[in-house]
Design a protein around this motif. Structure first.
Motif, PDB file in Angstrom:
ATOM      1  N   ALA A 177     -43.589  27.727  15.231  1.00 32.60           N
ATOM      2  CA  ALA A 177     -43.115  27.950  13.760  1.00 32.60           C
ATOM      3  C   ALA A 177     -41.946  27.143  13.374  1.00 32.60           C
ATOM      4  N   ASP A 178     -41.662  26.845  12.230  1.00 30.67           N
ATOM      5  CA  ASP A 178     -40.339  26.009  11.792  1.00 30.67           C
ATOM      6  C   ASP A 178     -39.387  27.131  11.928  1.00 30.67           C
ATOM      7  N   GLY A 179     -38.213  26.721  12.487  1.00 31.56           N
ATOM      8  CA  GLY A 179     -36.830  27.560  12.640  1.00 31.56           C
ATOM      9  C   GLY A 179     -37.255  28.921  13.521  1.00 31.56           C
ATOM     10  N   GLN A 180     -36.242  29.558  13.264  1.00 33.20           N
ATOM     11  CA  GLN A 180     -35.895  30.976  14.373  1.00 33.20           C
ATOM     12  C   GLN A 180     -36.746  32.020  14.125  1.00 33.20           C
ATOM     13  N   THR A 181     -37.204  32.611  15.019  1.00 32.21           N
ATOM     14  CA  THR A 181     -37.963  33.949  14.930  1.00 32.21           C
ATOM     15  C   THR A 181     -36.955  34.923  15.851  1.00 32.21           C
ATOM     16  N   TYR A 182     -36.668  36.388  15.451  1.00 29.54           N
ATOM     17  CA  TYR A 182     -36.170  37.221  15.999  1.00 29.54           C
ATOM     18  C   TYR A 182     -37.157  38.422  16.279  1.00 29.54           C
ATOM     19  N   ILE A 183     -37.611  38.597  17.236  1.00 26.92           N
ATOM     20  CA  ILE A 183     -38.339  39.960  17.395  1.00 26.92           C
ATOM     21  C   ILE A 183     -37.298  41.185  17.909  1.00 26.92           C
ATOM     22  N   GLU A 184     -37.244  42.321  17.198  1.00 33.16           N
ATOM     23  CA  GLU A 184     -36.165  43.139  17.456  1.00 33.16           C
ATOM     24  C   GLU A 184     -37.082  44.263  17.674  1.00 33.16           C
ATOM     25  N   ASN A 185     -36.483  45.387  18.503  1.00 34.14           N
ATOM     26  CA  ASN A 185     -37.279  46.503  19.235  1.00 34.14           C
ATOM     27  C   ASN A 185     -38.420  45.785  19.919  1.00 34.14           C
ATOM     28  N   ALA A 186     -38.226  44.807  20.717  1.00 32.65           N
ATOM     29  CA  ALA A 186     -39.358  44.078  21.449  1.00 32.65           C
ATOM     30  C   ALA A 186     -39.478  44.986  22.843  1.00 32.65           C
TER      31      ALA A 186
END
Ligand code: UD1
Length: 430
Positions: A177-186
């Protein structure tokens, strides 16, 4: 119909080699199609679940070459379809990883909703929430997860529940994907980390796998790689419990002891001796088990996939033990079967109250799911007389050469196909 016939009473002794992690392999096999170059994966366990994933890759048009029993070469450059809807794929849980991988690479995917073990309702809302946050349209149509996106953009995704499947699927969908992804509570399970390491070996930029927050910086493409899957935590744990329950002495090889800490600690608590080396773990048991309490939790807590096996052990412990299942609401279905072997267990909601008995006695029982099936086989190994286990296809979904590995440790177990086979087994047991 195939069954296992087990004659109990043998102390398992010897060495057993653990194979590659099934649940990592499912994510990795799907992720492999995301490169247009050859990805060679080693230590792929030879199981019905992984073979269904391999067949699915072929049906999508990917180049797939089985180099040897545990090594597969995959090239996604020949993929011609983003639709997966066949009977095989519906039976397994890991099929949903094709949704993340196909959506991430081709911006479209149509994948039959997953099956897997009946251990409670297994929604996919968090997977859908993650895909939508990346900009995809996701609908459930005719039993399929239908996903499409003009483009995928990095996003902040907070998972409402700690989900292994959703964490891996969102990683797959977001690496390109374009840009940053944050997965929280992973989820922090070892197989989540392994899939992240695998994708990084293909050029992805994933940081923080194994912690609560995973950061994924989108890259424009993934390249070929050579990767070896980590050892299976649950196969190792099952053999640890088999050694303990049969009062045996087993050296379990090719393991990562750190991944087994929650199991090691419970075994020590109930009175087993456990020795860890670099990549082996030895379990010895000779004393009666002490009672204890266990609660299943996401990693690094005690794994839900080891809950039936520890219950089988505690069924033979002195006093009252309590086991609480906090991940899946319907994971005590096997208790009725264990009761046939003489266990004294009462289930109240998500808690099993276990009054230890001095022994199990053999009976005809049915495997209700994969891990419980393995646990019931192990109970049979400790039971007096012959136990016959039905519906063993569940067990074979997750344990490669289960019978052979147990026989090498001295177990008296055979896969049988007819009443005649059973009669022969019973005669030799006399
Ligand atoms: C995976 C493993 C399974 C293991 C489980 C927990 C695979 C193929 N299977 O299953 O062996 O028992 O992790 O370690 O890797 N949930 C939701 N919404 C979602 C997803 C999950 O509510 O979208 C809930 C589930 O109902 C469950 C909990 O989250 O209560 C954990 O499920 P999850 O970690 O996703 O399990 P699976 O990936 O299905």
């Amino acid at each position: 119909m195939e069954q296992y016939a087990v004659r109990g009473g043998v102390h398992l002794v010897g060495e057993v080699e653990i194979g590659g992690a099934k649940n990592a392999a499912l994510g990795i096999l799907a992720g492999a199609l995301m490169a247009d170059e050859i990805v060679e994966i080693e230590n792929v366990p030879d199981l019905s679940d992984t073979n269904i994933m391999i067949d699915a890759l072929k049906s999508l048009g990917a180049y797939v070459e089985k180099v040897d029993r545990h090594t597969v070469r995959i090239n996604g450059s020949t993929v011609t379809s983003s639709v997966l809807d066949n009977d095989g794929i519906k039976k397994i849980r890991g099929s949903y990883y094709f949704a993340g991988a196909l959506l991430g690479k081709y911006h479209e995917a149509e994948v039959a909703l997953p099956g897997g073990c009946n251990i409670g309702s297994r929604p996919v809302d968090q997977h859908i929430k993650g895909f939508r946050a990346l900009g995809a349209d996701v609908e459930i149509e005719h039993g399929c997860l239908v996903c499409s996106a003009k483009k995928l953009e990095g996003s902040h995704i907070y998972l409402d529940v700690v989900s292994v499947g959703a964490t891996i699927n969102v990683m797959l969908a977001s690496v390109l994907a374009d840009g940053q992804t944050y997965i929280e509570n992973a989820a922090k399970e070892p197989h989540v980390v392994d899939v992240a390491n695998f994708l990084n070996s293909m050029g992805a930029s994933i940081k923080g796998a194994g912690t609560d927050v995973i950061r994924i910086k989108g890259v424009s493409k993934l390249h070929g790689a050579h990767y070896s899957i980590i050892p299976d935590q649950i196969e190792a744990g099952t053999f640890m419990l088999a050694a303990a329950i049969t009062k045996g002495d087993v050296l379990i090889k090719n393991v990562i002891p750190k991944h087994l800490e929650s199991i090691t600690s419970k075994l020590k608590e109930i009175g087993c001796d456990v020795n860890e080396e670099d990549d082996t773990i030895r379990v010895m048991a000779s004393r009666p088990f002490r009672h204890t309490q266990v609660k299943t939790l996401p990693y690094p807590g005690f794994p839900t996939d080891m809950q039936p096996q520890i219950v089988v052990a505690l069924g033979l412990a002195e006093g009252t033990s309590i086991v609480t299942e906090s991940i899946f609401e319907n994971r005590f279905r096997y208790v009725d079967e264990l009761t046939r072997l003489g266990a004294n267990i009462r289930v109240e909601g998500n808690t099993a109250i276990i009054e230890g008995v001095s022994k199990y006695t053999g009976a005809n029982i049915v495997a209700p799911d994969l891990r419980a099936g393995a646990a019931l086989v192990v109970a049979g190994l400790a039971a007096e007389g012959v136990t016959v286990v039905d519906d063993i296809f569940y067990v074979e979904r997750g344990y490669e050469d289960f019978v052979e590995k147990l026989r090498n440790l001295g177990a008296d177990i055979e896969k049988i196909e007819s009443p005649r086979d059973l009669q022969k087994f019973r005669l030799h047991a006399v």
